[in-house]
Scaffold this motif. Structure first.
Motif, short mmCIF file in Angstrom:
data_model
loop_
_atom_site.label_atom_id
_atom_site.label_comp_id
_atom_site.label_asym_id
_atom_site.label_seq_id
_atom_site.Cartn_x
_atom_site.Cartn_y
_atom_site.Cartn_z
N UNK A 4 -9.03 5.38 3.56
CA UNK A 4 -10.40 5.13 3.99
C UNK A 4 -10.95 6.35 4.75
N UNK A 5 -12.27 6.50 4.79
CA UNK A 5 -12.85 7.63 5.54
C UNK A 5 -12.48 7.56 7.03
N UNK A 8 -7.63 7.59 8.63
CA UNK A 8 -8.95 7.01 8.35
C UNK A 8 -8.90 5.50 8.33
N UNK A 9 -7.83 4.96 7.73
CA UNK A 9 -7.70 3.50 7.69
C UNK A 9 -7.59 2.92 9.10
N UNK A 10 -6.82 3.60 9.96
CA UNK A 10 -6.70 3.13 11.34
C UNK A 10 -8.07 3.11 12.02
N UNK A 11 -8.87 4.17 11.76
CA UNK A 11 -10.17 4.25 12.45
C UNK A 11 -11.20 3.29 11.86
N UNK A 64 0.83 -1.21 0.00
CA UNK A 64 0.00 0.00 0.00
C UNK A 64 0.86 1.26 0.00
N UNK A 65 0.33 2.33 -0.58
CA UNK A 65 1.06 3.59 -0.63
C UNK A 65 1.10 4.28 0.73
N UNK A 66 0.12 4.03 1.58
CA UNK A 66 0.05 4.71 2.88
C UNK A 66 0.75 3.91 3.97
N UNK A 67 1.54 4.62 4.79
CA UNK A 67 2.30 3.94 5.84
C UNK A 67 1.41 3.26 6.88
N UNK A 68 0.31 3.90 7.25
CA UNK A 68 -0.57 3.29 8.26
C UNK A 68 -1.25 2.06 7.69
N UNK A 74 -10.35 6.00 17.26
CA UNK A 74 -9.22 6.94 17.20
C UNK A 74 -9.69 8.38 17.06
N UNK A 75 -8.74 9.29 17.22
CA UNK A 75 -9.02 10.72 17.01
C UNK A 75 -7.88 11.33 16.20
N UNK A 76 -8.19 12.46 15.55
CA UNK A 76 -7.25 13.13 14.65
C UNK A 76 -7.53 14.64 14.72
#
Ligand SMILES: [Zn+2]
Ligand SMILES: [Zn+2]
Length: 454
Positions: free
Chosen positions: A327-328, A366-369, A172-176, A374-376
């Motif tokens: 992801x949202x 978003x992917x983590x949540x 995946x392109x995103x680290x998370x 979680x919060x951001x």
């Protein structure tokens, strides 16, 4: 713990952060002075690791090419809730910079610059570690706290990342997203980070919102070259195909429902090679963003149909390659209630800015949540829009120190409250498992060809 005990613990932790304020600010500036793009954050990771090690933490590196994590506490404690599983709270900071060569602090060679404030996130990460460890709070929390420096949040430098995908170094392109795939996120019960507010110089915080998800897209129109003046009738103009495709996308816009927050914003990355040759190959990139995974999927299908029409019209070919985007984001109510209380305590009753309930940008938080509550929150102290050339820190204490206090105090509130822990366990149980998440993101990987070239 009594309310007085909690208040005393929070005061001690905030004092410990204040005692390290100069070190935290120096670290934030050091990171800023050497910006690195995603999956290339080698020096930035080393800087984080050296501060973790100064706290005697056990550090694991190369989580996903770069990145580092250190976990403290948890093992001996009698958990503050009924579950047998250890409660794990993750604190995140993003390592990567973005490209804006016009920014005065941009690296002259790479154009990389911390114009999204990720160096402030890392200051928040190490500041929270200083506070909880040197403030001697970990043993009172009956939980493990994991400090994680995460690679590659900005979705850019995509040729490099595609090469990493092709070589099998990442999926995946995103680290998370990579951390999720590799199982690092499996036992987290909550995840907290902060983000620099865009054009938000005041001591304010916007905490409770959702963000768009998206799919990433590479498009190649193929035609046939010929002399643009002498023999255009022998050519098939790939640029015309691309423009028709883009206009067909524009014709869709009235069909997107307002509540889906659809955003489609293609660019042409190669528009032709010489002005006197009919373009034979034209390339585009785009995102298709929307508020829900379902709306991303529906809009993406329509956009691909529209892009195909350009090839059909001129008798050319088009190849469309879709890559999973992010992801949202959803914000967890239990954590954000505690966070908001601490914002009011530390910054005053008026510091919480209502902001918008939904932002049409995207983040791999978003992917983590999708898996973990979680919060951001967006915190102030920054002038200029994020990513723009005039983005800069105008209030060092607000940008680098206060967010660590907000996160540390929020962890203390949540982790010492058995009811909050139960709510978070219940919230996690409602979310996707790693396998369900991976199925959903992998669904967005697709490639198709529409062929009309004869
Ligand atoms: Zn950014
Ligand atoms: Zn950012």
């Amino acid at each position: 713990m009594t309310d007085a005990d909690v208040a005393e613990l929070k005061a001690r932790v905030c004092d410990a952060i204040d005692a390290r304020a100069d070190d935290i600010i120096e670290f934030a500036k050091d990171v800023q002075s050497e910006p690195e793009l995603g999956y290339k954050e080698v020096e930035t990771t080393k800087k984080v690791v050296s501060l973790f090690e100064s706290l005697d933490l056990d550090v694991e590196t190369e989580l996903a090419i770069t990145g580092a994590r250190a976990r403290v506490g948890g093992e001996n404690g009698d958990d503050g809730d009924d579950s047998d599983d250890e409660f794990v709270a993750a604190v995140l900071g993003e390592l990567d910079a973005l490209v804006n060569p016009d920014h005065p602090l941009a690296d002259p060679e790479t154009g990389a610059v911390h114009a999204c404030g990720h160096n402030a996130q890392l200051a928040h990460l190490v500041g929270t570690a200083f506070g909880l460890v040197e403030g001697d709070a970990i043993d009172s929390l009956d939980a493990a706290v994991e400090f994680v420096a995460v690679p590659a949040e900005e979705y850019l430098d995509l040729d490099y990342r595609r090469s990493l995908v092709e070589s099998g170094d990442i999926e995946f392109f995103g680290g998370k997203q990579e951390l999720i795939r590799r199982g690092y996120v499996d036992d987290w019960n909550m995840a907290v980070m902060m983000h620099a507010g865009s054009d938000e110089p005041e001591r304010v915080v916007t905490s409770n919102f959702s963000t768009n998800g998206f799919v990433g897209k590479f498009v190649t129109y193929l035609g046939r070259e010929s002399h643009a003046g002498a023999a255009p009738e022998e050519g098939v103009n790939a640029l015309n195909a691309a423009m028709l495709g883009m206009n067909a996308v524009n014709a869709l816009r009235e069909t997107f429902a307002d509540e889906d927050y659809v955003r489609v914003h293609p660019i042409i990355t190669r528009g032709g090679d010489g002005v006197n040759v009919v373009p034979a190959e034209v390339t585009m990139e785009s995102y298709v963003r929307a508020k829900s995974i379902e709306a991303v999927g529906e809009a993406n299908e329509a956009v691909n149909r529209a892009l195909r029409s350009g090839a059909m019209a001129v008798g050319g070919d088009v190849e469309i390659e879709d890559f999973p985007g992010y992801m949202p984001l959803s914000t967890d109510q239990t954590i954000i209630d505690a966070y908001d209380d601490n914002v009011r305590d530390l910054l005053g009753e008026t510091a919480l800015s209502p902001g918008q309930p939904h932002l049409a940008g995207s983040t791999d938080m978003g992917d983590i949540t999708q898996l973990v509550p979680g919060i951001h929150p967006w915190t102030g102290g920054f002038e200029g829009a994020v990513h723009a050339r005039d983005f800069r820190v105008v209030d060092e204490e607000m940008a680098y120190i206060v967010p660590a206090k907000l996160t540390a105090c929020t962890l203390i509130d949540v982790l010492t409250d058995p009811e909050a822990r139960e709510q978070l366990r219940a919230a996690k149980a409602e979310k996707r498992t790693r396998e369900e998440y991976l199925d959903a993101v992998r669904d967005f990987r697709a490639s198709e060809t529409e062929s009309h070239l004869t």
